[in-house]
Design a protein around this motif. Structure first.
Motif, PDB file in Angstrom:
ATOM      1  N   ARG A 149       3.901   4.051  -2.963  1.00 40.20           N
ATOM      2  CA  ARG A 149       3.384   3.449  -1.731  1.00 40.20           C
ATOM      3  C   ARG A 149       1.939   3.868  -1.451  1.00 40.20           C
ATOM      4  NH1 ARG A 149       8.078   1.711   1.817  1.00 40.20           N
ATOM      5  NH2 ARG A 149       6.963   2.354   3.677  1.00 40.20           N
ATOM      6  N   ALA A 150       1.521   5.004  -2.005  1.00 39.08           N
ATOM      7  CA  ALA A 150       0.145   5.454  -1.813  1.00 39.08           C
ATOM      8  C   ALA A 150      -0.843   4.556  -2.553  1.00 39.08           C
ATOM      9  CB  ALA A 150      -0.012   6.898  -2.298  1.00 39.08           C
ATOM     10  N   ASP A 153      -2.841  -1.054  -1.001  1.00 37.43           N
ATOM     11  CA  ASP A 153      -4.011  -1.129  -0.118  1.00 37.43           C
ATOM     12  C   ASP A 153      -3.823  -2.085   1.055  1.00 37.43           C
ATOM     13  OD1 ASP A 153      -5.762   0.563  -1.798  1.00 37.43           O
ATOM     14  OD2 ASP A 153      -5.567  -1.092  -3.224  1.00 37.43           O
ATOM     15  N   TYR A 176       5.063   1.772   6.530  1.00 34.29           N
ATOM     16  CA  TYR A 176       3.905   2.395   5.892  1.00 34.29           C
ATOM     17  C   TYR A 176       3.084   3.180   6.913  1.00 34.29           C
ATOM     18  CZ  TYR A 176       4.188   0.165   1.258  1.00 34.29           C
ATOM     19  OH  TYR A 176       4.557  -0.212  -0.009  1.00 34.29           O
ATOM     20  N   GLU A 179       4.378   6.507   7.906  1.00 37.40           N
ATOM     21  CA  GLU A 179       4.136   7.542   6.893  1.00 37.40           C
ATOM     22  C   GLU A 179       2.672   7.981   6.867  1.00 37.40           C
ATOM     23  OE1 GLU A 179       5.339   5.965   3.136  1.00 37.40           O
ATOM     24  OE2 GLU A 179       7.440   5.743   3.721  1.00 37.40           O
ATOM     25  N   ARG A 181       0.227   5.883   6.189  1.00 37.44           N
ATOM     26  CA  ARG A 181      -0.473   5.058   5.197  1.00 37.44           C
ATOM     27  C   ARG A 181      -1.060   3.839   5.907  1.00 37.44           C
ATOM     28  NH1 ARG A 181       0.923   7.720   0.873  1.00 37.44           N
ATOM     29  NH2 ARG A 181       3.019   8.579   0.658  1.00 37.44           N
ATOM     30  N   VAL A 183      -2.440   0.952   5.533  1.00 40.15           N
ATOM     31  CA  VAL A 183      -2.735  -0.209   4.699  1.00 40.15           C
ATOM     32  C   VAL A 183      -3.179  -1.365   5.593  1.00 40.15           C
ATOM     33  CG1 VAL A 183      -1.095   0.519   2.926  1.00 40.15           C
ATOM     34  CG2 VAL A 183      -0.346  -1.045   4.707  1.00 40.15           C
TER      35      VAL A 183
END
Length: 203
Positions: A149-150, A153, A176, A179, A181, A183
């Motif tokens: 998942r990292a 983008d 996401y 977490e 992240r 994006v």
């Protein structure tokens, strides 16, 4: 006729403002689409857009037509890209100008290698219609590839006219964010017809 090797275009417009665009369109270079770039640009400009990404399925042959289309519409930006299509998910290589092997399972071809090849050319890796799970009606449309998942983008939050996908895809994006992240949420029409005969899956 009019085909020349791809070269990056200069900025079409400058200035701080919002720019409207479509991150998921298909030209005649996709096997399931029909419009030439000029027709796509005319339709997009008619809808008030500043840019479209030409994300044809697993090919970059559309890039040979960018020069002619760009000269005909100097105030409009064509963004290169690839819809990286596999049997377990479709992704968007935003800005990709080099082909990436999509035949997962062939010797040496992995999803991890594909993501690395996309990022390695300075492109972004986005998930296209990741919750569109309708079986054989759209093989591989839901994203089920085992991607870290990292490495993601962006997520296509809105896809064409498929309104039922909005809530589950928004929930995926929220996961996401939870977490940490961050994006980018993007939208794409998945248009295959330059606006003609538009149905739920045609933008």
């Amino acid at each position: 006729e009019g085909k020349v090797p791809y070269a990056a275009a200069p900025a079409r417009k400058t200035g701080r403002r919002y720019y409207a665009g479509d991150f998921h369109t298909h030209s005649m270079e996709s096997t399931d689409a029909r419009p030439p770039l000029a027709e796509m640009v005319a339709f997009a400009k008619g809808r008030g857009l500043d840019f479209i990404e030409i994300s044809d399925h697993n090919t970059i042959t559309q890039l040979d037509d960018f020069d002619a289309a760009g000269r005909a519409a100097p105030d409009f930006l064509l963004v290169p890209g690839i819809e990286y299509t596999t049997y377990a998910g479709h992704a968007n290589a935003i800005g990709a100008t080099r082909w990436v092997d999509h035949k997962i399972g062939q010797p040496g071809v992995t999803i991890e290698g594909a993501v690395a090849a996309i990022h390695g050319q300075g492109a972004l890796f986005a998930l296209n219609h990741p919750t569109l799970d309708i079986g054989t009606a759209c093989i591989g449309c839901a994203f089920k590839q085992p991607v870290d998942r990292a490495q993601v983008d962006a997520i296509e939050i809105s896809t064409g006219g498929v309104v039922l996908l909005f809530k589950p895809t928004l929930a995926l994006w929220d996961g996401y964010l939870a977490e940490g992240r961050h994006v980018a949420p993007i939208g794409g029409s998945d248009d295959h017809q330059a606006g003609k005969d538009a149905g739920g899956f045609q933008g």
